[in-house]
Design an enzyme around this catalytic site. Structure first.
Site, PDB file in Angstrom:
ATOM      1  N   ASN A 157      22.113  51.278  29.275  1.00 57.71           N
ATOM      2  CA  ASN A 157      22.821  50.029  28.942  1.00 57.71           C
ATOM      3  C   ASN A 157      22.113  48.775  29.448  1.00 57.71           C
ATOM      4  O   ASN A 157      22.205  47.721  28.826  1.00 57.71           O
ATOM      5  CB  ASN A 157      24.284  50.080  29.380  1.00 57.71           C
ATOM      6  N   GLU A 255      25.092  53.920  41.853  1.00 58.26           N
ATOM      7  CA  GLU A 255      25.886  52.906  41.123  1.00 58.26           C
ATOM      8  C   GLU A 255      26.530  53.652  39.973  1.00 58.26           C
ATOM      9  O   GLU A 255      25.864  53.962  38.979  1.00 58.26           O
ATOM     10  CB  GLU A 255      24.981  51.799  40.591  1.00 58.26           C
ATOM     11  N   GLU A 463      23.110  46.906  45.739  1.00 60.22           N
ATOM     12  CA  GLU A 463      21.867  46.442  45.122  1.00 60.22           C
ATOM     13  C   GLU A 463      21.921  44.920  45.044  1.00 60.22           C
ATOM     14  O   GLU A 463      22.955  44.346  44.708  1.00 60.22           O
ATOM     15  CB  GLU A 463      21.709  47.048  43.732  1.00 60.22           C
TER      16      GLU A 463
END
Ligand code: ADP
Length: 485
Positions: A157, A255, A463
């Site tokens: 994505n 994540e 992050e």
């Protein structure tokens, strides 16, 4: 400067500075989701190629770890410049393989460069500590050193920027990397290799393999040379990778999925809430882990909100991402279309009302109509599962307490959003929400300066922000004794 997007469309893997095919010669086809046409192929590599990439990264690490932070900072600056000099070509490549609109693709490429620049700056701030010693004749140092070879696995994505968040801190810290991009969007991952060459990053520092996720993943998670796995993708795969990485006690950063609530309280600024709702829901055609999964709207503003959301959803321009003016591209593949369709059918069967869209788009292929469903309830599948498509379910609630309880009623804890003009409520709700990222009166909040990361089953680690480099560093305590002081 490399002008056209074809210059980045590498049909080979990068191992130890060499562009190579799979040992077997096997390839995977890559298609454009907007047209269904074949764009090209990439190697279908497996364990053996991955093991060689890990060895190459280890060899490069021996010298890369000795470079100064200033050298690495300058390398990253050059990498930033190489990305921005080629922003348009990279954006076109991204849009062609992923489907998102050119405007979003340009934004993603700039965002990648932004992370690289941020970590170029952070490289120079990898401070250690001198700790006050309890002993008169000893001194205590805490140093921070690169963990070694890291493995990065990324999704389709955000095929460019998800790597920026991993390669930026890795290189800043002095680590070397083996990267596995998603098979649907490998070219934006391989482009990092081209860019690294442009920026003069030494051979073997970034290695990129494409192919069988299971085989490459098995080698990355079990090879003892790899010291850290960083992954962005589904919670299901993340759990498997964590379990596999346990065998050699690797560090992990994850994540994972989300189930983002977007709460609109009675006192919200409706125009602002609608603007935020559109970006938080429909960015990348709803295919982001921070996209709204559940609108939770208080009774007093509910009907007006639903009406406006339906109007705006109907107004979105759906089309090929490469055409200027497109706001909604196609979904990544037919499986994604079938998933969204099944969410609609499930909701309708359980009493949901479709107030916008609801079907495959007239354009055909993997295009889907921006869809709004009112009358959502917790029996519907999207109450628990990530939609990953342009579908807006709206739940109606009476009170603040009910809204917060419903928002937290999920195993996920990545992003959430809420709209209110009451300062006291803003603090109460913010403190009550168990989420790693919270937008208050904002629908798009990610930025390189802030730590991105989920709570609960949405992940581990951060992050971006100054925290984003921590997982790439080992802290070492050094006791200096016998100083005769
Ligand atoms: P998505 O639903 O976004 O495709 P996935 O978690 O399935 O999310 O995929 C994210 C990334 O993880 C992709 O690069 C994919 O190829 C990779 N992947 C999927 N399964 C595995 C696995 N078993 N081991 C390693 N990587 C995997």
């Amino acid at each position: 400067m490399l002008a056209s997007s074809d210059a980045f469309r590498r049909e080979a893997n990068l191992i130890g500075g060499q562009w190579v095919g799979a040992d077997s010669g096997a390839v995977i086809e890559v298609t454009n989701p907007a047209t269904g046409e074949k764009i090209g192929t990439v190697p279908n590599a497996g364990r053996a190629e991955t093991a060689r990439a890990i060895d190459a990264a280890q060899k490069a690490f021996e010298s890369f770890r000795k470079t100064s932070v200033l050298e690495r900072s300058k390398m990253l600056r050059r990498l930033h410049d190489a990305i921005m000099d080629n922003q348009e070509a990279l954006a076109r490549l991204l849009s062609t393989e992923q489907g998102k609109s050119l405007a979003e693709a340009r934004g993603e490429v700039a965002f990648s460069a932004g992370y690289v620049l941020w970590f170029a700056e952070q490289a120079r701030r990898i401070y250690g500590e001198v700790v006050p010693s309890p002993w008169a004749d000893r001194r205590i140092l805490v140093t921070r050193e690169p963990v070694g070879v890291i493995a990065a696995i990324t999704p389709w994505n955000f095929p460019s920027s998800m790597l920026a968040r991993k390669l930026g801190p890795a290189l800043a810290a002095g680590c070397t990397a083996v990267v596995k991009p998603a098979s649907q969007t490998p070219y934006s991952g391989l482009a990092w290799g081209v860019m690294a060459e442009e920026a003069g990053i030494p051979a073997g520092v970034i290695n990129i393999v494409t192919g069988s996720a299971a085989e490459i993943g098995a080698e990355l998670t079990s090879n003892p040379i790899v010291k850290k796995i960083t992954f962005t993708g589904s919670t299901e795969v993340g759990k498997k990778l964590m379990a596999a990485a346990a065998g050699t006690v690797k560090k992990v950063s994850m994540e994972l999925g989300g189930n983002a609530p977007f709460i609109v309280f009675d006192d919200a600024d409706l125009d602002r809430a609608i603007a935020g709702a559109m970006i938080a829901k429909y960015r990348n055609s709803g295919q982001t882990c921070v996209c709204t999964n559940r609108f939770i709207v208080q009774a007093g503003i509910h009907d007006r909100f639903v009406e406006r959301l339906a109007e705006e959803s109907n107004r979105l321009k759906v089309g090929n991402g490469l055409e200027e003016g497109t706001q909604q591209g196609p979904l990544i593949d037919m499986k994604a279309v079938e998933t969204v369709e099944s969410f609609v059918a499930d909701a309708v069967a359980k009493g949901g009302r479709v107030v916008a869209g609801g079907r495959r788009h007239a354009l055909g292929g993997t295009f889907f109509e921006p869809t709004v469903i009112a009358g959502a309830n917790t029996q519907m599948r999207f109450a628990r599962e990530e939609i990953f498509g342009p579908l807006s379910p709206v739940f109606k609630v009476d009170s603040e307490e009910e809204a917060v309880a419903l928002a937290n009623d999920t195993e996920y804890g990545l992003a959430c959003y809420f709209y209110t003009q009451d300062l006291g409520r803003a603090f109460r709700v913010m403190e009550g929400l168990k989420y790693g990222l919270i937008g208050v009166n904002e629908g798009l909040i990610t930025t390189v300066e802030a730590p991105f990361g989920g709570l609960k089953e949405s992940g581990i680690g951060k992050e971006g922000g100054h925290q984003g480099i921590d997982d790439y560093l080992d802290a070492k305590y050094v006791c200096l004794g016998g100083l005769g002081l």
